[in-house]
Each structure stands twice: as structure tokens, then as C-alpha cells.
Motif scaffolding. Structure first.
Motif, PDB file in Angstrom:
ATOM      1  N   VAL A   1       6.883   8.555   7.821  1.00 15.45           N
ATOM      2  CA  VAL A   1       7.065   7.115   7.650  1.00 15.45           C
ATOM      3  C   VAL A   1       8.562   6.876   7.468  1.00 15.45           C
ATOM      4  O   VAL A   1       9.209   6.335   8.360  1.00 15.45           O
TER       5      VAL A   1
ATOM      6  N   ASP B   1       4.202  10.676   2.302  1.00 15.45           N
ATOM      7  CA  ASP B   1       5.089  10.895   3.451  1.00 15.45           C
ATOM      8  C   ASP B   1       5.361  12.393   3.516  1.00 15.45           C
ATOM      9  O   ASP B   1       5.984  12.924   2.585  1.00 15.45           O
TER      10      ASP B   1
ATOM     11  N   VAL C   1       0.870  -1.179   0.000  1.00 17.80           N
ATOM     12  CA  VAL C   1       0.000   0.000   0.000  1.00 17.80           C
ATOM     13  C   VAL C   1       0.905   1.227   0.000  1.00 17.80           C
ATOM     14  O   VAL C   1       1.820   1.333   0.819  1.00 17.80           O
TER      15      VAL C   1
ATOM     16  N   VAL D   1       2.264  11.288   6.299  1.00 19.51           N
ATOM     17  CA  VAL D   1       1.039  10.525   6.055  1.00 19.51           C
ATOM     18  C   VAL D   1      -0.058  10.947   7.033  1.00 19.51           C
ATOM     19  O   VAL D   1       0.231  11.386   8.152  1.00 19.51           O
TER      20      VAL D   1
ATOM     21  N   VAL E   1       1.500   5.194   0.441  1.00 19.50           N
ATOM     22  CA  VAL E   1       0.953   6.365   1.133  1.00 19.50           C
ATOM     23  C   VAL E   1       1.884   7.552   0.921  1.00 19.50           C
ATOM     24  O   VAL E   1       3.031   7.379   0.488  1.00 19.50           O
TER      25      VAL E   1
ATOM     26  N   ALA F   1       6.088   4.483   1.459  1.00 15.28           N
ATOM     27  CA  ALA F   1       5.736   5.894   1.606  1.00 15.28           C
ATOM     28  C   ALA F   1       6.555   6.726   0.630  1.00 15.28           C
ATOM     29  O   ALA F   1       7.777   6.580   0.560  1.00 15.28           O
TER      30      ALA F   1
ATOM     31  N   PHE G   1      -4.015   0.547   7.432  1.00  8.64           N
ATOM     32  CA  PHE G   1      -3.301  -0.386   6.547  1.00  8.64           C
ATOM     33  C   PHE G   1      -2.352  -1.286   7.349  1.00  8.64           C
ATOM     34  O   PHE G   1      -2.158  -2.453   7.010  1.00  8.64           O
ATOM     35  N   GLN G   2      -1.780  -0.755   8.427  1.00  9.33           N
ATOM     36  CA  GLN G   2      -0.924  -1.594   9.285  1.00  9.33           C
ATOM     37  C   GLN G   2      -1.743  -2.706   9.946  1.00  9.33           C
ATOM     38  O   GLN G   2      -1.254  -3.811  10.155  1.00  9.33           O
TER      39      GLN G   2
ATOM     40  N   GLU H   1       2.333  -4.070   3.451  1.00  7.03           N
ATOM     41  CA  GLU H   1       3.684  -3.539   3.373  1.00  7.03           C
ATOM     42  C   GLU H   1       3.546  -2.086   2.933  1.00  7.03           C
ATOM     43  O   GLU H   1       3.084  -1.810   1.826  1.00  7.03           O
ATOM     44  N   ILE H   2       3.917  -1.186   3.813  1.00  8.05           N
ATOM     45  CA  ILE H   2       3.722   0.238   3.535  1.00  8.05           C
ATOM     46  C   ILE H   2       4.908   0.786   2.743  1.00  8.05           C
ATOM     47  O   ILE H   2       6.065   0.595   3.134  1.00  8.05           O
TER      48      ILE H   2
ATOM     49  N   LEU I   1      -2.469   5.221   7.827  1.00 13.00           N
ATOM     50  CA  LEU I   1      -1.343   4.324   8.094  1.00 13.00           C
ATOM     51  C   LEU I   1      -1.762   3.199   9.041  1.00 13.00           C
ATOM     52  O   LEU I   1      -1.504   2.015   8.793  1.00 13.00           O
TER      53      LEU I   1
END
Lengths: 395, 395
Positions: free
Chosen positions: A349, A117, A113, A119, A115, A136, A127-128, A133-134, A124
Motif C-alpha cells: 500500500v 502493509d 479502515v 496487505v 490494513v 496501511a 474496502f476500496q 480511506e485506507i 484492500l
């Protein structure tokens, strides 16, 4: 009681909210808070909402359960506001719930995903929670960093979702340009990801013109009554292709069965009174514009060249940079002078946002904003002295 | 649009709600519905709730965000109702949200969750959403099957959660005996699982005495204002050891930030008016007892020995067995005669509940209940004829 952790693995991956912890400290008597994320209480139309409550509570079934999708009347009104068919609308408990249900509906553990930064921390966390897997990408003044996103996609990374607060970004203040919007839509079509266009602030444009939504069938738009009417209504919505609405509807049922019929009827009443609502929006946007101007003038007057900021064109936030200042360190000094803000690192992030901060201009009156900035300047001067007097080997 | 499934793996494991699909069919004009899970609309105290809304909407910050844990005043009142310290209370958007947040907070994929069979489908869905391994134990007339649970534990199975609707079970009508409650608490202590005591109906006891909660620090009690005040308030709560409350609070924040301040203030106002509330509960419980009696008398009169049922002692449901009848097949015939119910199979996990059904007595008046049962008898007679006339090799 067990000695092993009792929480699920999913929960162990969720960042605690620095901001929430911070608010406990900052909301003390005598502290002028630029830290909050709340809309202005003094601009909430209490009487008009009380009137909607009194009128709607007597409607048939106003106090019963409704469908997981939400009250038809309210979906129709929201559809009309969004300019789409009601089949695309599902009502949620604030737009944060739309984020968390979309994360559950669309993301498997390990899915990427993307996002911005800095964020929006609520996104965040959502999605966590599903162990995404973030990735940014540093946001630009034109919104989501489509250059960096293109390079990521060319490297073979395949995100499920790209999330952005498209208008008057929380916290950076940026608004996506038309070019950014079109690029995002094209990339989504080509690479098959969903764009989550999180848009709680779009109506709060200082020049009166709400930016055009991100185009394309792969865009899922989120809206909310929290910033235009009142947070306590807890009515947000999702505007998406019906296949996505169907999935989210199934999850909404297991998440909380349905929203509040009464609150949704109240929002239908308020949003469909377009003459009143448009005038109300003008009033809030003007007040915020006035407050934003008071804040930035005070920044100019008090801090001059030692501050950089994005001039707000809507919404509730001003993002500032104080080159050479560690804003997390500054905060404790600032609190002692009676002013609070959120350090940039709370929204970071991967980016180094140590010298940045989010200032909200929404809840304070112009004079108070000026006093808050004066206190901030004193704190900055004080912190600088402290830094200079500190032995370099010290803690 | 993608040709692969767009939903997450988690969502693929969730059973769609037969009941919700069914309600779309059964809620037609002319159909007397014994199928619903709603409380009686005619018993919702509209005027008193309107009064609470009018009074509370003017309170400071009534229309702002509140904390993820909920409005202090409301938590205090709920704590007093539950007879515990307010630190044990977290307010949720109906008790269904407490179920789904607990599932996310405490259960990892593959963890065992024990439920009753037949099950409250909302609980099943919440646990399926986190990919729990569901073990369903046939419920007894004394509540959760602690004999079967003990054998499971002795075989080495280690559940994370044992879920039950302890009072006036949905759908079976059973209430856990004192022995069941004590055994559950002992087993939870010995084997380290959490008991989720889902209790929306406890106050709706026909003899006026609410059963005593399941004891022990491993019991997480869920309550709700939906069945005693109104579903549209969307106020439920969780009463648990503070370590669990802390975990759920973190998830609540990412799920939807917080509940509605206004609705929680209204519930605080209504529940703290104890003289009024106790009288109101007496009124609902008496009306339900009267309706339950009308239903079971009609079952006796119309169906005699061809029906077995649990005599309801509270709540909203009567669980019936019609030996030799396939209630799913019966439903379509019944609908053509203008009566609806939920077939037992809709609540079955492993058990064969083909000949069972859940009849709600909550929403219909006594005369209408009698007419509904007359229609049901005609449908049963008709279905029997149909069965006898059908060639055995046919579809």
C-alpha cells in the motif's frame, strides 16, 4: 456507446488486481509457479467430497433456496468448530464475500479502515469498493503493528475497522502474537472500532496447534472451507456479535439472496465428521510443512546470505527479501527461466516492498520446489549481470 | 457496544424485506402458502443433477477456484443458449448477484434508476444499496410503462438504468410486448441509459415460445438456472456488451473472488444436454400451466366478480385485485384460515396496491390450490363482516 467512463465512481477507486493479471502470464506450460494463491489440488479430498455430494443431494430441500443466513445444520456445525453460539454465525460465499459485505455494512465513504502493509489484496479491494480511506501500517513479525496503531489512535484517527489476516498472514507469513491480539482487543474496546480477524489459514498450523482467536466482542472472525476442504464449495463464514450478523444478513439478501443449500449441506457433512476432518487437516498441514521445508532449504542452499525469509510456521506462503533486487524487474527474467512468483509491490500500500516477493509452497512437490528455486537463482544472477552491464543513464 | 447506529449510511437506505419477514409467519404447518417465490421442489430434476454432480466432480480442477468471469465451458454453453458470443457472458451467484454487481458497477449515489411499480423487491434493494434515486413507473399489461418513461425523459430526467422483469413479471405477471421492447431499446439508444432485462422466467412460457429478448447494445440480459434447474446451484448469468462484462468482472472479484467451479460445471452439463433440457422445460412449463389454470378456475368459481386477475401466460405468479379489500388486513385473517399470500403493498414503491396481492401457483398441486382459494374466500367473507361490524371511529 458512451465516450464518458461508464463505471461508477466507486469502481474507479478500486485497484485492479496485479496478481490476477500476473497469473494469466505465469500459468503457462513449462513455468513452475510459486505465484498462485490456490491450495494444493492434489490434497483436495475429492472422494470424500463426492461422497458428501451424493449423500446430501437427496436431503429434503437440498436443491432449494435457503435463508440468507445459511443452512441451520451447517451454521450449527460451524458454530461448534468456532466454539460459539449459532446466532453468531452467518455463512458466506467464501470469506471474501464476508469481507465485501462487512465493508458495505459498516463503512461509509471516507471512513478510515486500517490494513496491514503488505496487505491481502482482496481485503484492500473490498474496502476500496466502499470508498474507505485506507491507512496501511507496516506489519511486524508479531502481526498487526499495534504500536503504530496506538499512535494513530492517539493522534485522533478513528478507524471503523482494523483488518488483519491473523494467522500465517497472506502474504507476509506473520502470525499475531498473544500480546498483539490482546492489545488489539483492548484498543478496539477503548476506541470503538471493529477488528476483522480474517482467518482462512489458522487450521494449517505446522505444529498442529491453531492459534487462539483475537478476544473481545468487537472481533469479527472470518473462516473458510476453501483452504481446508475445497475452494469450489464456496463456503466461508462470519462469526460476530448478533447485531453485526443481522446487518450482514440484510445485505447478503440483496447481494445474492442466499448461498447454495447443497454446498452448505456438504460442508456440514464434512466438518461434522470430526475424526475424518482432523486426520485430513493433519495430512494437509504435514504436506505443507514438508513443502515449506523443501522451499526454505532450497533457498538456503541456492541463495544463502543473499535472501532473507520468514520461516513459515503454517499456511501456504513464504515471504522473502532479496536485498538489492527489484523483484518486479526480476519477474520477467524469472519467467524466461521458467519460474514465477508475485513481486512484493503487488501487496504494497505505502511500504516500499520492491525487494520482496511472495513464494507459495502449497501447490508444488518438494523436488519441483527445489528446481523452481534453482531457476530463481539463475534468474537473479542473470538480472544482476544485466543490471551491471546496463548504462546508468539508460531506461 | 456503541449506542449510535452501527450500520453504514448505505444500509440505512435499504428497505427490509417484508416478504422475507412474512415467509417466517406463513411457513407454518397447516398453512397453504401462495406466498412463496420458490420454484416447485417436486419439479427439480434431483436424479439428473446428482448424475451431473457425480460426473463433474472428477473433472480436473472441478474443486479449485475458477476465474471471476466463470468456468469457460459453462460460459460457452450459456452463450449458446443466449445466442451470443461467450465474451458477452459472465456467470454470477444467481441473477440477484448480477443485479447487485451491476448496481455497484454502473450507479453512483443519486443516479436515477427506473423500476416497475409493483417492483421485484430484490432489484429495488440492490439499487437502494448503492443509494440510487428510485423512480417507479406503474407497469402496464404490455410491460414497462414506456409512455411514462418517455415523459420522464422529455422532462430531462436521465436514468442510468431502467430495470424490468420482461417476461411473466414478478409480481405483476405482465410480459413486455414487442412494441414495448422496441421503444425501450430506442429510448435507451437516444438517452444513453442501460436496460436491465431481468429474465429468470422466460423459458417457462405456457405456449412453449419464449419471448424475444429486448434488442440493442444497451440491453443487459440476466438469466438464471434457479427456476429451470435448481436454486441451490446458484448459477445465474449476465449477457452484456464486453465493456460492462469487464466492469462487473472487477467487482465480482472483490465481491467473492469467483463462483463455484463444480456448480458451474454441473450447469454446463445440464444445459448442454439439450434433448433432456428441452423436455425438462416442457415438463415444468406444462405443470405450471396446469397449476395456473387450477388457480384461476378456483378464483372464478369461488370469487367470481369480486376478483380481477391477469391470466398467467408463463412463470410462477398470478397478480390479483380484490376491489374494496385491504389485502394486508386480509392476510392475518387468511392465516387464521390456513392460507397465505403476499399483499400488493409489499411490492409497491409509489403505487397504491392496497387491494392487490401476488398468488404463487408454482409450489402447490391443483387440488391444494383449489382448497387454498376456498380458504381465501372464507377469509375475504370474514374480513368483510369484520369490517362492517367495526365502529368507524375504532382503531
Amino acid at each position: 456507446m458512451p465516450t464518458v467512463p461508464i463505471e461508477s465512481a466507486a469502481l474507479r477507486g478500486v485497484r485492479g488486481s496485479t496478481i490476477r493479471d500476473l497469473l494469466a502470464v505465469t500459468e503457462q506450460p513449462g513455468v513452475l509457479s510459486l505465484a498462485g494463491g490456490l491450495p494444493a489440488t492434489d490434497l483436495i479430498p475429492v472422494d470424500r467430497i463426492a461422497d458428501a455430494a451424493a449423500r446430501m443431494i437427496g436431503q429434503p430441500n437440498a436443491l432449494q433456496y435457503t435463508t440468507s443466513r445459511g443452512v441451520s445444520l451447517c451454521r450449527d456445525v460451524v458454530a461448534s468448530v468456532e466454539g460459539v453460539d449459532p446466532h453468531r454465525i452467518l455463512l458466506t460465499h467464501g470469506s471474501q464475500q464476508a469481507l465485501s459485505l462487512l465493508a458495505q455494512a459498516l463503512v461509509d465513504p471516507g471512513d478510515v479502515v486500517v490494513v496491514d502493509d503488505p496487505v491481502y489484496v482482496g481485503a484492500l479491494q473490498a474496502f476500496q469498493c466502499v470508498r474507505a480511506e485506507i491507512v496501511a501500517l507496516p506489519i511486524t513479525s508479531d502481526g498487526t503493528n499495534v504500536g503504530a496503531l496506538s499512535r494513530l489512535l492517539e493522534r485522533g484517527v478513528r478507524p471503523r475497522i482494523v483488518h488483519t489476516v491473523s494467522n500465517f498472514h497472506n502474504p507476509s507469513g506473520a502470525t499475531a502474537s498473544t500480546a498483539t491480539r490482546n492489545s488489539l482487543a483492548d484498543l478496539a474496546e477503548t476506541y470503538g472500532f471493529w477488528i476483522v480477524e480474517d482467518d482462512p489459514y489458522g487450521r494449517l498450523s505446522f505444529d498442529g496447534a491453531s492459534p487462539t482467536p483475537i478476544p473481545g466482542e468487537r472481533t469479527i472472525r472470518l473462516g473458510s472451507a476453501s483452504k481446508t476442504l475445497a475452494p469450489a464449495l464456496r463456503v466461508g463464514w462470519l462469526n460476530a456479535t448478533p447485531a453485526v450478523v443481522d446487518l450482514v444478513e440484510r445485505l447478503k439478501q440483496s447481494a445474492d439472496l442466499c448461498g447454495s443449500t447443497l454446498n452448505q449441506l456438504m460442508v456440514a457433512d464434512l466438518l461434522s465428521d470430526t475424526t475424518w476432518f482432523d486426520a485430513h487437516i493433519d495430512m494437509i498441514a504435514s504436506a505443507y510443512a514438508f513443502r515449506a521445508h523443501a522451499l526454505t532449504s532450497a533457498l538456503d542452499d541456492e541463495l544463502g546470505d543473499s535472501v532473507e525469509y520468514t520461516s513459515p510456521s503454517g499456511g501456504m506462503f513464504c515471504w522473502v527479501r532479496l536485498p538489492g533486487v527489484d523483484t518486479s524487474e526480476l519477474l520477467s527474467v524469472a519467467l524466461s527461466y521458467g519460474v514465477a512468483f508475485v513481486p512484493g509491490s503487488a501487496f504494497a500500500v505505502d511500504a516500499d516492498l520492491t525487494d520482496s516477493a511472495r513464494l507459495s509452497f502449497a501447490t508444488l512437490q518438494p523436488d519441483t520446489l527445489r528446481e523452481a528455486v534453482r531457476r530463481l537463482r539463475t534468474a537473479i544472477d542473470d538480472a544482476a549481470e544485466l543490471r551491471e552491464s546496463r548504462p546508468t543513464s539508460g531506461a
